[in-house]
Design an enzyme around this catalytic site. Structure first.
Site, PDB file in Angstrom:
ATOM      1  N   GLU A  36     -10.899  18.190  10.030  1.00 35.29           N
ATOM      2  CA  GLU A  36     -10.219  18.141  11.323  1.00 35.29           C
ATOM      3  C   GLU A  36      -9.092  19.178  11.381  1.00 35.29           C
ATOM      4  O   GLU A  36      -8.969  19.944  12.338  1.00 35.29           O
ATOM      5  CB  GLU A  36      -9.621  16.745  11.572  1.00 35.29           C
TER       6      GLU A  36
ATOM      7  N   GLU B 212      -4.603   1.819   4.290  1.00 33.14           N
ATOM      8  CA  GLU B 212      -5.226   2.776   3.371  1.00 33.14           C
ATOM      9  C   GLU B 212      -4.818   2.454   1.929  1.00 33.14           C
ATOM     10  O   GLU B 212      -5.541   2.754   0.984  1.00 33.14           O
ATOM     11  CB  GLU B 212      -4.843   4.227   3.742  1.00 33.14           C
TER      12      GLU B 212
ATOM     13  N   HIS C  68       3.206  -8.171  27.682  1.00 33.79           N
ATOM     14  CA  HIS C  68       2.382  -8.233  28.894  1.00 33.79           C
ATOM     15  C   HIS C  68       0.937  -7.838  28.599  1.00 33.79           C
ATOM     16  O   HIS C  68       0.205  -7.456  29.503  1.00 33.79           O
ATOM     17  CB  HIS C  68       2.996  -7.334  29.971  1.00 33.79           C
TER      18      HIS C  68
ATOM     19  N   LYS D 178      -2.395  18.374   2.736  1.00 30.62           N
ATOM     20  CA  LYS D 178      -2.198  18.307   1.282  1.00 30.62           C
ATOM     21  C   LYS D 178      -3.277  19.126   0.563  1.00 30.62           C
ATOM     22  O   LYS D 178      -2.994  19.915  -0.312  1.00 30.62           O
ATOM     23  CB  LYS D 178      -2.220  16.840   0.832  1.00 30.62           C
TER      24      LYS D 178
ATOM     25  N   GLY E 203      -0.738  11.246   0.377  1.00 32.29           N
ATOM     26  CA  GLY E 203      -0.671  11.691   1.770  1.00 32.29           C
ATOM     27  C   GLY E 203       0.181  10.774   2.641  1.00 32.29           C
ATOM     28  O   GLY E 203       1.018  11.222   3.421  1.00 32.29           O
TER      29      GLY E 203
HETATM   30  O1  F6P Z   1      -7.763   9.856   5.426  1.00 37.45           O
HETATM   31  C1  F6P Z   1      -7.856  10.328   4.136  1.00 37.45           C
HETATM   32  C2  F6P Z   1      -6.783  11.304   3.811  1.00 37.45           C
HETATM   33  O2  F6P Z   1      -7.046  11.801   2.534  1.00 37.45           O
HETATM   34  C3  F6P Z   1      -5.369  10.701   3.874  1.00 37.45           C
HETATM   35  O3  F6P Z   1      -5.035   9.991   2.745  1.00 37.45           O
HETATM   36  C4  F6P Z   1      -4.570  11.925   4.091  1.00 37.45           C
HETATM   37  O4  F6P Z   1      -3.275  11.617   4.509  1.00 37.45           O
HETATM   38  C5  F6P Z   1      -5.408  12.616   5.139  1.00 37.45           C
HETATM   39  O5  F6P Z   1      -6.741  12.389   4.719  1.00 37.45           O
HETATM   40  C6  F6P Z   1      -5.151  14.078   5.331  1.00 37.45           C
HETATM   41  O6  F6P Z   1      -5.386  14.813   4.160  1.00 37.45           O
HETATM   42  P1  F6P Z   1      -4.815  16.270   3.999  1.00 37.45           P
HETATM   43  O7  F6P Z   1      -3.332  16.196   4.066  1.00 37.45           O
HETATM   44  O8  F6P Z   1      -5.292  16.723   2.646  1.00 37.45           O
HETATM   45  O9  F6P Z   1      -5.351  17.129   5.094  1.00 37.45           O
END
Ligand code: F6P
Length: 543
Positions: free
Chosen positions: A209, A349, A380, A203, A263
């Site tokens: 990451e 969240e 299990h 977003k 998100g």
């Molecule tokens: O974990 C926080 C968050 O902002 C989520 O709400 C969101 O879905 C995720 O990080 C990923 O964010 P982005 O789509 O901006 O990479």
């Protein structure tokens, strides 16, 4: 919780404290019609909540609680596109993404449907081209799609593509989310660069990451296919279209959405592209239609027929009246094996909050710990605790009447297990029953008396059960939207903002501060003794 709601809640609490609550089993004994009266339908989905400690009076008070919290007024504010996400000053209008027909849907007074339909049409023609090979890469038709995203930009597409596996007729889909290099390494080793389409889903297009994984994928790809091929092999899904072009993604290959799509609610938007690539635009449309059907149901069904309202109120009863800390989601549908993980983000969240809309700490519990695994595997592993542990864990059981993969009598066995669990959780087994059974098996009285207490099931443990004909895109869309609106209603009753997520920020800030110290021992300074000790040990072990 706002004042009128608090006073209804205290009536519920007092009612339970009086100790007049009947066991679930006896509620059935005193009401032959309980199953019909305590179940509701949303389209083809049956929601059975009869195996809860809820009688007529309690249910009536729960409806009063919803009214006292102004659930209907807040629901109308949600659907009318008001900026109900006050801490981010945003509207919440993911329902527009699944809105069919020509009617207008407003956000801040503007009709957002033309832009939604524009992106959906572009997604449709792009997916069609990829699926039929008219849009191809350096090595010809795309065989593999790698979605790189995290949180809502991963969990929705992962869960939905897994759930709809029987409907896949497009390229293979892979997902990379973790910044742990193991994740991307595994996926890259399973695909060929020349026939792989990378979908960078974020977003914000700033998430550490995702951007790290995207850069790694890009370098890996460029090494093999060259810089010029990036434009054909990379697409972006984002609200930040300026950033996607900086990354080198052609505007033609960027699919946008908007800040009023949270998100964890974004699988209905361009973020669902990998789903569409897997199942086709028609399958994706069916998913949207299922979601929309629930939007209509939520707005029009009476209280006693309103499934998301009932789900929410039962959850509130468990959390705020009974004090149960967690909620298990147990799909007896292997294709829903990521559903609990998806719901963890949706629920925790959204409602894992301790500050109310008035900016003050709330004086009641909010969102429970949500977790689960598909049955029968969970049976299990952790069901022991659900049956005999000291904590009561309300659970949702989810099962299809018809299997997508019919094999012998597997599905009948699966269903028998699901129904057996909810029955066992309700009825339990008394000491006398356990003792008698052991005697029948040939034990003497002393042996039976010693073992019997361990074989007692207290029972009276609450469950809901969802039954639907067959897991397909429409039913899946309904299931997701049911939980979305459940979470919304609970947030309203708790008077919290379900649509922000400030709780993820501090860890991100500190990780940014610590990264230089992780990279270079000489830069370790100003942390607490534990963190410094851990950093130093980390460096020592790497030498
Ligand atoms: O974990 C926080 C968050 O902002 C989520 O709400 C969101 O879905 C995720 O990080 C990923 O964010 P982005 O789509 O901006 O990479």
């Amino acid at each position: 919780m706002i004042e009128p709601a608090k006073s209804v809640l205290s009536k519920l609490v007092t009612g339970r404290e009086k100790g007049t609550e009947q066991s679930i089993k006896s509620l059935f004994e005193s009401d032959q019609n309980r199953f019909n009266d305590y179940s509701a339908n949303c389209g083809d989905i049956l929601f059975d909540y009869s195996k809860n400690n809820i009688d007529r009076e309690t249910r009536e008070l729960l409806f009063q609680l919803a009214d006292a919290a102004d659930v209907k007024g807040r629901r109308d504010a949600l659907f009318s596109g008001q900026r109900i996400n006050v801490t981010e000053n945003r509207a919440v209008q993911h329902m527009a993404l699944r809105h069919p027909g020509d009617a207008e849907v407003e956000v801040d007074g503007d009709d957002v449907m033309p832009q939604i339909k524009g992106v959906l049409a572009r997604m449709g023609s792009f997916s069609k081209g990829v699926r039929d090979g008219t849009i191809s890469g350096k090595g010809g038709k795309f065989t593999d799609v790698v979605n790189i995203g995290i949180g809502g930009s991963d969990l929705g597409p992962v869960m939905v593509t897994a759930a709809l596996a029987p409907y896949h007729d497009g390229p293979r889909t892979h997902f990379v989310s973790n910044v742990d290099g193991a994740d991307i390494s595994q996926v890259l080793s399973a695909v060929r660069a020349e026939t792989t389409l990378f979908v960078i889903a974020s977003k914000t297009f700033t998430t550490q990451e995702t951007m790290t994984n995207a850069q790694t994928a890009r370098s890996w790809f460029v090494e093999q296919c060259g810089e010029a091929a990036v434009r054909d092999h990379f697409v972006a899904l984002s609200t930040a279209l300026d950033k996607t072009s900086e990354f080198g993604i052609d505007d033609e290959r960027a699919f946008g959405f908007w800040d009023w799509v949270g998100g964890r609610y974004s699988v209905w938007s361009a973020i669902g592209l990998s789903v569409m690539l897997a199942v086709g635009a028609e399958g994706f449309d069916e998913l949207l239609a299922g979601g929309h059907a629930v939007d209509v149901h939520f707005q029009t069904a009476s209280d006693s027929e309103n499934v998301p309202l009932l789900m929410a109120l039962i959850g509130i009863y468990h959390r705020n009246v009974c004090g149960y800390p967690s909620h298990a989601v147990l799909p007896y549908d292997q294709h829903l094996h990521r559903f609990a993980a998806y719901l963890q983000q949706l629920d925790m969240e959204s409602n894992g909050k301790r500050i109310g809309l008035d900016g003050e700490p709330i004086d009641h519990d909010s969102g429970p710990i949500v977790w689960g695994e598909p049955g029968t595997n969970g049976q299990h592993a952790f069901y022991q605790l659900i049956h005999q542990g000291t904590t009561v864990i309300p659970a949702d059981f989810i099962i299809a009447a018809i299997a997508n993969n019919p094999v012998g009598d597997h599905h009948e066995k699966l269903a028998a297990n699901a129904f057996a669990q909810t029955e066992a959780l309700m009825t339990g087994k008394s000491l006398q029953q356990a003792h008698d059974e052991l005697m029948k098996k040939g034990m003497n009285d002393e042996q039976a008396a010693a073992l019997a207490p361990h074989k007692v099931f207290p029972g009276n443990r609450p469950t809901n059960t969802f039954v639907y004909p067959k897991l397909n895109p429409f039913i899946l869309g309904q299931l997701i939207a049911l939980y979305e609106h459940k979470v919304f209603v609970q947030g309203v009753i708790w008077n919290i903002n379900s649509f922000d997520q400030w709780g993820v920020e501090l860890g991100k800030e500190l990780a940014a501060q610590l990264l230089p110290m992780v990279k270079n021992e000489a830069r370790i300074q100003g942390r607490d003794a534990s963190t410094e000790g851990l950093l130093k040990t980390f460096h020592a072990m790497r030498e």
